[in-house]
Design a protein around this motif. Structure first.
Motif, short mmCIF file in Angstrom:
data_model
loop_
_atom_site.label_atom_id
_atom_site.label_comp_id
_atom_site.label_asym_id
_atom_site.label_seq_id
_atom_site.Cartn_x
_atom_site.Cartn_y
_atom_site.Cartn_z
N SER A 58 -6.66 -4.02 3.12
CA SER A 58 -5.63 -3.10 2.62
C SER A 58 -5.26 -2.07 3.69
O SER A 58 -4.11 -1.66 3.77
CB SER A 58 -6.06 -2.43 1.32
OG SER A 58 -7.12 -1.54 1.52
N ALA A 108 -5.05 3.15 1.03
CA ALA A 108 -5.73 1.87 1.25
C ALA A 108 -7.22 2.03 1.00
O ALA A 108 -7.72 3.13 0.77
CB ALA A 108 -5.49 1.41 2.70
N CYS A 163 0.80 -1.23 0.00
CA CYS A 163 0.00 0.00 0.00
C CYS A 163 0.83 1.28 0.00
O CYS A 163 0.35 2.35 0.34
CB CYS A 163 -0.99 0.01 1.16
SG CYS A 163 -2.13 -1.38 1.12
N ALA A 172 -1.50 -1.38 4.96
CA ALA A 172 -0.92 -0.03 4.99
C ALA A 172 -0.43 0.32 6.39
O ALA A 172 0.66 0.87 6.55
CB ALA A 172 -1.96 0.99 4.52
N TYR A 194 0.90 6.38 2.23
CA TYR A 194 0.25 5.10 1.99
C TYR A 194 -1.19 5.36 1.58
O TYR A 194 -1.78 6.38 1.95
CB TYR A 194 0.27 4.24 3.26
CG TYR A 194 1.68 3.92 3.71
CD1 TYR A 194 2.25 2.72 3.37
CD2 TYR A 194 2.42 4.84 4.43
CE1 TYR A 194 3.56 2.42 3.75
CE2 TYR A 194 3.71 4.56 4.82
CZ TYR A 194 4.27 3.35 4.47
OH TYR A 194 5.55 3.06 4.85
#
Length: 120
Positions: A104, A87, A77, A108, A85
């Motif tokens: 996700s 997500a 991510c 992350a 990051y």
């Protein structure tokens, strides 16, 4: 035109009718109606905020089938911008899903924690 038993009507729709949240009919601009109980609509999912782009992240090209524009990330991510990051639905080219967004987000968070503890 009908393909596989599914009809296609390209007239412009002016509205829908039905009691409460129930769908009963599509009403066309020309005054005609079509009795329906379900409706499929192709839509394009897009980023509603320019924040990721403003921070230097890249976006994917919309997928031909799903028409999803997502923030480009690697398997952990990471966006390619140090410390940034992404997500969830913003960073995936699959249909929106709570389970996928949670997974996700976990990745992350784990990647960010590793980066923070490594002193990058």
């Amino acid at each position: 035109m009908a393909v596989g038993g599914v009809g296609l009507d390209e007239r412009m729709i002016s509205g829908f009718e039905g009691p409460g949240g129930e769908l009963r009919a599509a009403v066309f601009v020309d005054g005609g109606e079509l009795s329906i109980g379900a409706l499929l609509v192709k839509t394009t999912l897009r980023q509603r905020s320019s924040l990721a782009h403003d921070l230097g992240a890249s976006l994917t090209e919309p997928d031909e089938m799903l028409s999803v524009e997502a923030i480009k990330v690697d398997p952990m991510c990471r966006t390619g911008v140090p410390g940034l990051y992404a997500a969830g639905d913003a960073a995936t080219s699959v249909p929106p899903s709570m389970a996928a967004a949670m997974a996700s987000g976990y990745l992350a968070g784990a990647a960010a924690a590793v980066q923070l503890t490594a002193g990058y």
